[in-house]
Design a protein around this motif. Structure first.
Motif, PDB file in Angstrom:
ATOM      1  N   GLN A  23      -7.466   5.693   3.636  1.00  0.00           N
ATOM      2  CA  GLN A  23      -8.102   4.392   3.438  1.00  0.00           C
ATOM      3  C   GLN A  23      -7.584   3.691   2.191  1.00  0.00           C
ATOM      4  N   ALA A  24      -7.220   4.474   1.180  1.00  0.00           N
ATOM      5  CA  ALA A  24      -6.697   3.903  -0.067  1.00  0.00           C
ATOM      6  C   ALA A  24      -5.207   3.578   0.028  1.00  0.00           C
ATOM      7  N   GLY A  25      -4.589   3.911   1.167  1.00  0.00           N
ATOM      8  CA  GLY A  25      -3.167   3.637   1.336  1.00  0.00           C
ATOM      9  C   GLY A  25      -2.269   4.640   0.643  1.00  0.00           C
ATOM     10  N   ARG A  26      -2.805   5.775   0.253  1.00  0.00           N
ATOM     11  CA  ARG A  26      -2.021   6.799  -0.438  1.00  0.00           C
ATOM     12  C   ARG A  26      -1.489   7.882   0.492  1.00  0.00           C
ATOM     13  N   LEU A  27      -1.974   7.878   1.728  1.00  0.00           N
ATOM     14  CA  LEU A  27      -1.549   8.893   2.690  1.00  0.00           C
ATOM     15  C   LEU A  27      -1.523   8.266   4.076  1.00  0.00           C
ATOM     16  N   GLN A  28      -0.394   8.367   4.734  1.00  0.00           N
ATOM     17  CA  GLN A  28      -0.267   7.849   6.085  1.00  0.00           C
ATOM     18  C   GLN A  28      -0.920   8.816   7.070  1.00  0.00           C
ATOM     19  N   GLN A  29      -1.554   8.270   8.100  1.00  0.00           N
ATOM     20  CA  GLN A  29      -2.258   9.103   9.069  1.00  0.00           C
ATOM     21  C   GLN A  29      -1.322   9.901   9.957  1.00  0.00           C
ATOM     22  N   ARG A  30      -0.162   9.412  10.205  1.00  0.00           N
ATOM     23  CA  ARG A  30       0.768  10.112  11.087  1.00  0.00           C
ATOM     24  C   ARG A  30       1.729  10.989  10.278  1.00  0.00           C
ATOM     25  N   THR A  31       1.155  11.787   9.392  1.00  0.00           N
ATOM     26  CA  THR A  31       1.951  12.717   8.599  1.00  0.00           C
ATOM     27  C   THR A  31       1.406  14.127   8.759  1.00  0.00           C
ATOM     28  N   VAL A  32       2.261  15.088   8.496  1.00  0.00           N
ATOM     29  CA  VAL A  32       1.848  16.488   8.579  1.00  0.00           C
ATOM     30  C   VAL A  32       0.718  16.771   7.584  1.00  0.00           C
ATOM     31  N   THR A  33       0.818  16.237   6.383  1.00  0.00           N
ATOM     32  CA  THR A  33      -0.206  16.482   5.364  1.00  0.00           C
ATOM     33  C   THR A  33      -1.576  16.009   5.838  1.00  0.00           C
ATOM     34  N   TYR A  34      -1.651  14.799   6.348  1.00  0.00           N
ATOM     35  CA  TYR A  34      -2.920  14.245   6.826  1.00  0.00           C
ATOM     36  C   TYR A  34      -3.489  15.096   7.962  1.00  0.00           C
ATOM     37  N   GLN A  35      -2.648  15.417   8.927  1.00  0.00           N
ATOM     38  CA  GLN A  35      -3.118  16.191  10.082  1.00  0.00           C
ATOM     39  C   GLN A  35      -3.537  17.603   9.681  1.00  0.00           C
ATOM     40  N   LEU A  36      -2.793  18.221   8.765  1.00  0.00           N
ATOM     41  CA  LEU A  36      -3.153  19.563   8.305  1.00  0.00           C
ATOM     42  C   LEU A  36      -4.481  19.572   7.557  1.00  0.00           C
ATOM     43  N   LEU A  37      -4.684  18.600   6.682  1.00  0.00           N
ATOM     44  CA  LEU A  37      -5.958  18.516   5.972  1.00  0.00           C
ATOM     45  C   LEU A  37      -7.118  18.386   6.954  1.00  0.00           C
ATOM     46  N   ASN A  38      -6.951  17.539   7.939  1.00  0.00           N
ATOM     47  CA  ASN A  38      -7.997  17.366   8.943  1.00  0.00           C
ATOM     48  C   ASN A  38      -8.199  18.627   9.775  1.00  0.00           C
ATOM     49  N   LEU A  39      -7.114  19.259  10.181  1.00  0.00           N
ATOM     50  CA  LEU A  39      -7.216  20.477  10.993  1.00  0.00           C
ATOM     51  C   LEU A  39      -7.912  21.595  10.213  1.00  0.00           C
ATOM     52  N   LEU A  40      -7.504  21.795   8.976  1.00  0.00           N
ATOM     53  CA  LEU A  40      -8.105  22.864   8.177  1.00  0.00           C
ATOM     54  C   LEU A  40      -9.588  22.604   7.917  1.00  0.00           C
ATOM     55  N   GLY A  41      -9.904  21.402   7.469  1.00  0.00           N
ATOM     56  CA  GLY A  41     -11.295  21.079   7.165  1.00  0.00           C
ATOM     57  C   GLY A  41     -12.188  21.125   8.384  1.00  0.00           C
ATOM     58  N   SER A  42     -11.755  20.490   9.455  1.00  0.00           N
ATOM     59  CA  SER A  42     -12.580  20.467  10.670  1.00  0.00           C
ATOM     60  C   SER A  42     -12.620  21.831  11.340  1.00  0.00           C
ATOM     61  N   GLY A  43     -11.553  22.609  11.208  1.00  0.00           N
ATOM     62  CA  GLY A  43     -11.550  23.960  11.771  1.00  0.00           C
ATOM     63  C   GLY A  43     -12.586  24.849  11.095  1.00  0.00           C
ATOM     64  N   VAL A  44     -12.668  24.752   9.770  1.00  0.00           N
ATOM     65  CA  VAL A  44     -13.685  25.509   9.024  1.00  0.00           C
ATOM     66  C   VAL A  44     -15.080  25.072   9.451  1.00  0.00           C
ATOM     67  N   LEU A  45     -15.290  23.764   9.510  1.00  0.00           N
ATOM     68  CA  LEU A  45     -16.609  23.248   9.880  1.00  0.00           C
ATOM     69  C   LEU A  45     -16.970  23.597  11.328  1.00  0.00           C
ATOM     70  N   ALA A  46     -16.002  23.551  12.229  1.00  0.00           N
ATOM     71  CA  ALA A  46     -16.262  23.910  13.628  1.00  0.00           C
ATOM     72  C   ALA A  46     -16.619  25.387  13.760  1.00  0.00           C
ATOM     73  N   THR A  47     -15.948  26.217  13.001  1.00  0.00           N
ATOM     74  CA  THR A  47     -16.246  27.652  13.038  1.00  0.00           C
ATOM     75  C   THR A  47     -17.671  27.920  12.559  1.00  0.00           C
ATOM     76  N   ILE A  48     -18.048  27.284  11.470  1.00  0.00           N
ATOM     77  CA  ILE A  48     -19.414  27.447  10.954  1.00  0.00           C
ATOM     78  C   ILE A  48     -20.420  26.934  11.981  1.00  0.00           C
ATOM     79  N   ALA A  49     -20.128  25.792  12.586  1.00  0.00           N
ATOM     80  CA  ALA A  49     -21.033  25.235  13.593  1.00  0.00           C
ATOM     81  C   ALA A  49     -21.182  26.169  14.786  1.00  0.00           C
ATOM     82  N   ALA A  50     -20.095  26.804  15.195  1.00  0.00           N
ATOM     83  CA  ALA A  50     -20.152  27.735  16.327  1.00  0.00           C
ATOM     84  C   ALA A  50     -21.010  28.951  15.984  1.00  0.00           C
ATOM     85  N   VAL A  51     -20.824  29.488  14.797  1.00  0.00           N
ATOM     86  CA  VAL A  51     -21.598  30.655  14.375  1.00  0.00           C
ATOM     87  C   VAL A  51     -23.090  30.309  14.282  1.00  0.00           C
TER      88      VAL A  51
END
Length: 81
Positions: A23-51
Motif C-alpha cells: 500500500q505504501a508503494g515499497r513492495l510490488q504485489q507480483r514479487t516473490v517477497t510479497y507472495q512469500l510473506l503472505n504464504l508464510l503468515g497465512s500458512g501459520v494462521l491457517a494451521t492455528i485455525a485448523a488446530v
C-alpha cells in the motif's frame, strides 16, 4: 501469553507487513517477497485455525495461503520461461 499466541501474532504481522508495504508503494504485489510473506503468515494462521477448529478463520487464511502459493507458482513459471 502462550506460544500459540506468539505464533499467531507473528503470522498476522507477517501478512500485515506485506500489505502495508504494498500500500505504501515499497513492495510490488507480483514479487516473490510479497507472495512469500503472505504464504508464510497465512500458512501459520491457517494451521492455528485448523488446530483450533476455527472454520471461518481457516477458510480465510487457508484461501489466502493457497492464493499466495499460486502467485508464487505463476512467478516461477514467468522467470523460468
Amino acid at each position: 501469553m502462550h506460544a500459540v499466541d506468539v505464533l499467531e501474532i507473528v503470522g498476522a504481522v507477517t501478512v500485515l507487513i506485506a500489505f502495508a508495504a504494498a500500500q505504501a508503494g515499497r513492495l510490488q504485489q507480483r514479487t516473490v517477497t510479497y507472495q512469500l510473506l503472505n504464504l508464510l503468515g497465512s500458512g501459520v494462521l491457517a494451521t492455528i485455525a485448523a488446530v483450533q477448529l476455527s472454520w471461518g478463520f481457516l477458510l480465510l487464511e487457508g484461501s489466502w495461503a493457497v492464493i499466495s502459493l499460486l502467485g508464487l507458482i505463476n512467478l516461477r513459471k514467468k522467470t523460468a520461461s
